[in-house]
Structures are given as C-alpha cells and as structure tokens.
Write an enzyme that holds these catalytic residues in place. Structure first.
Site, mmCIF file in Angstrom:
data_model
loop_
_atom_site.group_PDB
_atom_site.id
_atom_site.type_symbol
_atom_site.label_atom_id
_atom_site.label_comp_id
_atom_site.label_asym_id
_atom_site.label_seq_id
_atom_site.Cartn_x
_atom_site.Cartn_y
_atom_site.Cartn_z
ATOM 1 N N LYS A 33 0.832 -1.206 0.000
ATOM 2 C CA LYS A 33 0.000 0.000 0.000
ATOM 3 C C LYS A 33 0.865 1.254 0.000
ATOM 4 O O LYS A 33 0.608 2.220 -0.700
ATOM 5 C CB LYS A 33 -0.901 -0.004 1.235
ATOM 6 N N LYS A 87 18.283 -6.710 3.085
ATOM 7 C CA LYS A 87 17.943 -8.125 3.225
ATOM 8 C C LYS A 87 17.974 -8.806 1.844
ATOM 9 O O LYS A 87 17.439 -8.251 0.882
ATOM 10 C CB LYS A 87 16.528 -8.227 3.812
ATOM 11 N N LYS A 128 14.395 -12.220 -3.336
ATOM 12 C CA LYS A 128 14.104 -12.300 -4.771
ATOM 13 C C LYS A 128 13.486 -10.997 -5.253
ATOM 14 O O LYS A 128 13.753 -10.538 -6.352
ATOM 15 C CB LYS A 128 13.124 -13.446 -5.035
#
Ligand code: ADP
Ligand code: TRP
Length: 323
Positions: free
Chosen positions: A112, A191, A194
């Site tokens: 969001k 972090k 993918k």
C-alpha cells in the site's frame, strides 16, 4: 518427538538468504524432529502468473531441497496445492478474522505504501492461508527467517480466536529463528530477497554466480589500506559459511591492508563453490530423475494428507459441519 513445519514459495531460484535463514535449518532438524516441509505454490500464485514458470520453479525447488540433503524418509515433503485441506481451512479461518487485523500485515502495508493499487485479495489474505498451512499440522516449531515472524504471530492470534469461539482445537506454534542468520544481507546490503534483485543463487551456473558475487556493493577504501571486515557485505556472507579459522584468516587480511575487495569477493566465490560443491553436483543428477522427484512429492502428499485431514475433521466437528 517434537514436530516442525515450514514452507517455501516456488517464486524463484533459492538463494543464500533462503538457504542460511531457513533451508539449512530444515535439513539439519530432520535428525531430531518430525518434519513437514512443503512447496507453497498456492502462496506463489500471488506473484507467479505464468504456468511454465510455476511448474519449472516448483520442480527446481523440489530438486534443490533433495540436492541439499532433504531425506524423504525423514521429512514429509509435499506440495500445498495438491492438498485441498489448505484452501478449505483457509476459508474457515477467513470467517474468524476481521479486516483491520489483516491490514497490519507487513506485506500488505508495504504494497500500500508503494502505492500499489493492483494488490490481489490473495495477497491480502496471504497470512490466513499461512495460518491454515501451519495449524493443519500442529507443529511445535516453525523454522523461518525473521521476515516471517509476524506471520507466525498472526497464526497464533488466529488460532486463539478459533479456540475461544469453538473450544480448544488448535495448538499454538512458535517461530524458530536463528539469530545469526535471521536476516542474511544481499549484494546491496539490504535483506537478500528475490523481490529486491540482490540475491546470490546457490544453484546458478558458475558464470552467473560469479557475476552475482562480483556485484556485491562495497565501499571505496583503496586496496592498500586496512579495512574493517565487520562493515563489509562480502565478509558478512563469508562468515556465515566459512569455518571459524577461515573467517579469522580473512579478517586478518582485511585488517592488514594490501587486500582489495576484488580479492575478498574471489575468496567468497571460492568458498561458496566449495560449500555447495556436492549439492550442485547432486542437483544436476537429481534434476534428470523426474520420476524420482515426482514420486517423492506424491508419497509426501499422501502422508501430509493423513495428518491434515484429521485436523480438518476435528475443526469441522467443532463448527457443526459434521457429527
Ligand atoms: P524471498 O524474500 O527471496 O522471496 P521467501 O519469502 O521465499 O524469500 O523466503 C523463504 C524462506 O527463506 C523464509 O523462511 C524466509 O524467512 C527465509 N529468508 C528469505 N530471505 C532471507 C534472508 N535474507 N535472511 C534470512 N532468511 C531469509
Ligand atoms: N510465507 C512464507 C515465505 O514467503 C512461505 C510459507 C507459506 C510458510 N506457508 C508457510 C512458511 C507456513 C512457514 C509455514 O517464505
């Protein structure tokens, strides 16, 4: 024996973050726990909308686990979409959860915040499906990386709501997160994920793997100057797969100076290739054995169904669907 359960989405090739944060624990824990592990392909449909990719990534993930040492005699290894119990319990839990509870989920909030108006109901509902996955198998522990902690906490809350409404039914699971690998950094220091395009893929062809390792972002301290290993992404990753002695040796080289980041990256690449040498070889071998790989999943599906169908029956009795 205590039971563990975990799942991974077939949403791309497994990377060092997946392996160190989750897969390595799954494989190690086979020795001392009753293990349930599954390919979360229902969850993957929130992002993967191409049938060939869905199929290929599922097969790739199954092969990867087997190559890394998953033993189908010790672990019940199955595919989420093959067991109707997951979607069925998900609906039941949908009816227990209020919308504001789901609006607190990180994945939803991130989507969001990024202004993504294209978010599917499936993504919004993602934590409830995950709760169903977990509660069906009544595990003691759910080994995952730090990013999944909130999902396990939500699972406990959802289970408690059901238990309060219908009487004691679900066992409350605990997340099992190993501190030193809770958040494995990617090639850009964020972090590894993918979705950030900062991964080092453990089964990538050597040339690609080299490109990923050489692409790790470092500072610009000149080659001859001493460097601080603790603040370097290359060193942080090296430390997670190298022995204590090798790690100390690399730290000494950093601190002595005359050792550049290019040298450090080569050292890391060599270590990755060495660490995964056996698994990479096995991957090529197992990948060709389609009957074996599909056979493992089929067998796992049967065993998983025995457990999950019992839990679902218990739930249906509590609700008043069956006597
Ligand atoms: P990705 O973020 O790349 O899509 P997944 O969501 O498929 O990864 O994660 C699969 C498992 O690997 C989860 O248990 C997750 O917590 C763990 N994991 C993923 N990335 C990392 C990371 N960088 N550090 C530690 N654990 C991770
Ligand atoms: N959400 C997890 C991930 O992205 C995958 C997952 C689905 C999972 N169901 C699960 C993990 C149940 C643990 C238990 O990594």
């Amino acid at each position: 024996m205590k039971r563990i359960l975990s799942g991974i989405q077939p949403s791309g090739r497994p990377h060092l973050g997946n392996y160190l944060g989750a897969m390595r624990q799954h494989i190690e824990m086979q020795e001392n726990f009753e293990c349930y592990l599954f390919i979360a392909d229902l969850h993957a449909l929130t992002t993967v909308k191409d049938p060939k990719l869905m199929h290929d990534q599922t097969y790739d993930l199954a092969t990867s686990y087997l190559a890394l040492g998953l033993d189908p005699k010790k672990t019940v290894f199955f595919k989420q979409s093959d067991l109707s119990e997951h979607a069925e319990l998900c609906w039941i839990l949908d009816c227990m959860v209020k919308i504001p509870f789901l609006e607190r989920a990180h994945a939803w909030k991130d989507a969001k915040q990024k202004g993504n108006k294209d978010v599917s109901v499936g993504l919004f509902n993602y934590p409830i499906l995950q709760a169903a996955d977990i509660l069906l198998y009544e595990p003691d522990l759910v080994p995952v990386g730090q990013d999944q902690k909130q999902h396990i906490e939500m699972t406990r809350d959802i289970a408690t709501t059901f238990n309060t409404t219908f009487g004691e039914t679900f066992k409350l699971p605990e997340a099992y997160i190993k501190e030193e690998v809770a958040v494995v950094p990617g090639t850009d220091g964020q972090k590894m994920s993918k979705s950030y395009g900062n991964t080092i893929e453990i089964f990538a062809p050597e040339k690609e793997l080299k490109k990923q390792v050489m692409g790790i972002i470092t500072d610009s301290i000149p080659l001859e100057d001493p460097k601080d290993p603790k603040s370097c992404n290359v060193f942080k990753l090296y430390k997670l797969i190298a022995s204590k002695e090798d790690t100390q040796e690399l730290a000494n080289k950093y601190m002595a100076g005359g050792f550049g980041y290019g040298d450090a990256k080569k050292t890391l690449l060599t270590k990755i290739l060495e660490y995964f040498a056996e698994a990479r070889e096995k991957y090529e071998e197992i990948y060709q054995k389609k009957d074996f790989v599909y056979g493992v999943i089929e067998e796992g599906n049967k065993k998983a169904k025995e457990t999950s169908s019992k839990t679902l029956e218990k739930v249906k009795k509590k609700i008043g669907y069956i006597r």
